[in-house]
Scaffold this motif. Sequence first.
Motif, short mmCIF file in Angstrom:
data_model
loop_
_atom_site.label_atom_id
_atom_site.label_comp_id
_atom_site.label_asym_id
_atom_site.label_seq_id
_atom_site.Cartn_x
_atom_site.Cartn_y
_atom_site.Cartn_z
N TRP A 213 -55.69 57.92 -96.40
CA TRP A 213 -54.45 58.22 -97.09
C TRP A 213 -53.92 59.57 -96.62
CZ3 TRP A 213 -53.19 56.63 -102.70
CH2 TRP A 213 -53.52 55.28 -102.90
N LEU A 214 -52.61 59.77 -96.77
CA LEU A 214 -51.99 61.04 -96.42
C LEU A 214 -51.98 62.01 -97.61
CD1 LEU A 214 -49.03 59.72 -94.26
CD2 LEU A 214 -51.29 60.49 -93.52
N SER A 215 -52.50 61.53 -98.73
CA SER A 215 -52.66 62.37 -99.91
C SER A 215 -54.14 62.40 -100.30
CB SER A 215 -51.82 61.84 -101.08
OG SER A 215 -52.19 60.49 -101.38
N ARG A 216 -54.47 63.31 -101.20
CA ARG A 216 -55.86 63.46 -101.64
C ARG A 216 -56.08 62.78 -102.99
NH1 ARG A 216 -58.48 67.41 -98.60
NH2 ARG A 216 -57.08 68.50 -97.17
N ALA A 217 -57.33 62.49 -103.27
CA ALA A 217 -57.67 61.76 -104.49
C ALA A 217 -57.25 62.50 -105.75
CB ALA A 217 -59.18 61.50 -104.52
N ASP A 218 -57.21 63.84 -105.69
CA ASP A 218 -56.85 64.60 -106.89
C ASP A 218 -55.34 64.76 -107.06
OD1 ASP A 218 -56.40 66.34 -104.82
OD2 ASP A 218 -57.74 67.92 -105.55
N SER A 219 -54.56 64.22 -106.11
CA SER A 219 -53.09 64.29 -106.21
C SER A 219 -52.50 63.17 -105.35
CB SER A 219 -52.61 65.67 -105.72
OG SER A 219 -51.22 65.81 -105.93
N VAL A 220 -52.79 61.93 -105.75
CA VAL A 220 -52.51 60.79 -104.87
C VAL A 220 -51.01 60.57 -104.62
CG1 VAL A 220 -54.64 59.51 -105.29
CG2 VAL A 220 -52.66 59.17 -106.81
N ASP A 221 -50.15 61.08 -105.49
CA ASP A 221 -48.71 60.86 -105.33
C ASP A 221 -48.04 61.91 -104.45
OD1 ASP A 221 -48.47 58.55 -107.06
OD2 ASP A 221 -48.90 59.94 -108.71
N HIS A 222 -48.79 62.93 -104.02
CA HIS A 222 -48.21 64.06 -103.30
C HIS A 222 -48.94 64.27 -101.97
CE1 HIS A 222 -46.74 64.63 -107.38
NE2 HIS A 222 -45.75 65.32 -106.85
N PRO A 223 -48.41 63.75 -100.89
CA PRO A 223 -49.09 63.88 -99.59
C PRO A 223 -49.11 65.32 -99.08
CG PRO A 223 -46.88 63.00 -99.28
CD PRO A 223 -47.11 63.04 -100.77
N PHE B 195 -66.59 67.74 -87.14
CA PHE B 195 -65.18 67.84 -86.77
C PHE B 195 -64.32 66.83 -87.52
CE2 PHE B 195 -68.03 68.64 -83.17
CZ PHE B 195 -67.79 70.00 -82.99
N MET B 196 -64.91 65.70 -87.88
CA MET B 196 -64.17 64.61 -88.51
C MET B 196 -64.09 64.76 -90.03
SD MET B 196 -64.94 60.57 -88.01
CE MET B 196 -63.78 59.27 -88.43
N LEU B 197 -65.17 65.24 -90.64
CA LEU B 197 -65.22 65.28 -92.11
C LEU B 197 -64.11 66.11 -92.75
CD1 LEU B 197 -69.07 65.39 -92.71
CD2 LEU B 197 -67.50 63.55 -93.38
N PRO B 198 -63.69 67.24 -92.16
CA PRO B 198 -62.58 67.98 -92.79
C PRO B 198 -61.30 67.16 -92.92
CG PRO B 198 -63.70 69.37 -91.19
CD PRO B 198 -64.26 67.99 -91.01
N HIS B 199 -61.14 66.14 -92.09
CA HIS B 199 -59.94 65.28 -92.15
C HIS B 199 -60.12 64.11 -93.12
CE1 HIS B 199 -58.39 67.53 -88.77
NE2 HIS B 199 -59.49 67.28 -88.10
N LEU B 200 -61.34 63.92 -93.62
CA LEU B 200 -61.64 62.78 -94.49
C LEU B 200 -61.90 63.20 -95.94
CD1 LEU B 200 -64.15 60.78 -92.24
CD2 LEU B 200 -61.69 60.39 -92.49
N ARG B 201 -62.48 64.37 -96.13
CA ARG B 201 -62.94 64.75 -97.47
C ARG B 201 -61.81 64.67 -98.49
NH1 ARG B 201 -66.02 69.06 -94.75
NH2 ARG B 201 -68.21 68.40 -94.73
N GLY B 202 -62.15 64.06 -99.62
CA GLY B 202 -61.21 64.00 -100.73
C GLY B 202 -60.10 62.98 -100.59
N ARG B 203 -60.14 62.15 -99.53
CA ARG B 203 -59.05 61.19 -99.30
C ARG B 203 -59.53 59.75 -99.47
NH1 ARG B 203 -54.79 63.87 -96.86
NH2 ARG B 203 -55.40 65.90 -96.05
N PRO B 204 -58.79 58.92 -100.18
CA PRO B 204 -59.12 57.49 -100.20
C PRO B 204 -59.07 56.91 -98.79
CG PRO B 204 -57.46 58.04 -101.86
CD PRO B 204 -57.58 59.23 -100.98
N LEU B 205 -59.99 56.00 -98.51
CA LEU B 205 -60.05 55.36 -97.19
C LEU B 205 -59.86 53.86 -97.29
CD1 LEU B 205 -63.16 57.04 -95.48
CD2 LEU B 205 -60.76 57.65 -95.23
#
Length: 309
Positions: A125-135, A51-61
């Motif tokens: 982060w509210l953005s993903r690692a592949d688009s860090v400037d765009h939440p 349940f938690m991983l979908p909210h974490l994947r691809g995001r800097p922590l």
Amino acid sequence: MSGGDGTRRVRAGRRTVEVHRPDKVLFPGGEDAKEYTKGDLVEYHRAVAPFMLPHLRGRPLMLERHPDGLDGPTFMQKNTPDHYPEWITRVEVAKEGGTVRHVVCDDTATLVYLADQASITLHRWLSRADSVDHPDRLVFDLDPAGDDFEAVREAARLLGELLDELELPSALMTTGSRGLHLIVPLNGRHDFDEVRSFAHDVAETLADAHPGRLTTAARKKDRGERLYLDVQRNAYAQTAVAPFTVRPRPGAPVATPITWDQLDDPELHARRWTVADAVEQARTNPWSGLLTRGRALGPARRRLNALRG
């Protein structure tokens, strides 16, 4: 499996992770609070992972670590140490004067490893690692002056109604501390400046309509007893507590997604769920379908401007 040196080998997905000193108390018991160990935190992470991983994947922590438990020192870790296993995903992002290499949690094994490191709270982060400037997430943090959850409940209703007028979907989450987060899914095409400006104007509109109850004043001394509508997290390199993460407070409360109907539950408060029962709430899928439909802010901005006159 246990080792003779006080380690336990834990199966996590396709990997086996060593947990050191699993019996170490991270959350001391006392009064109404139950005691929890590092082993308990590991088991919670294993159970909540789907349940938690979908909210974490691809995001800097950013990791909030308490190596000696709640009673010891705490530190915020952004950069990933070299000794972390090579199979843990990292992402290098720009910061003032250089770069920083954040952990990205893509699997259960990483979740378990971070628990072994006494990373009690995961801030994403509210953005993903592949688009860090765009939440692709916008967050309103409803922060009461004291521990007054009724003020939080009322503010959530008012903000939810305004977002409905703007035709933006929103999701609710207890913070595990004192308040609630309202999360709006975005399509990831706006930069942080646009998103923060929009969030600020929404908060200002609501505070102007309810000046005795709500405020956007960043300084505590300017707020009085009013609830603070905090939009400061909507900026590059800022973070928000991740859904289903544990908070460093007695009893191990969990930041827990809820439905809008649950807002009316008289038993609800910011620390309603803990590591003992948050997985049961997760299984109800309170945000069902909500975060898959990220919105553009253009139409909502036009509606907000019309409201503001």
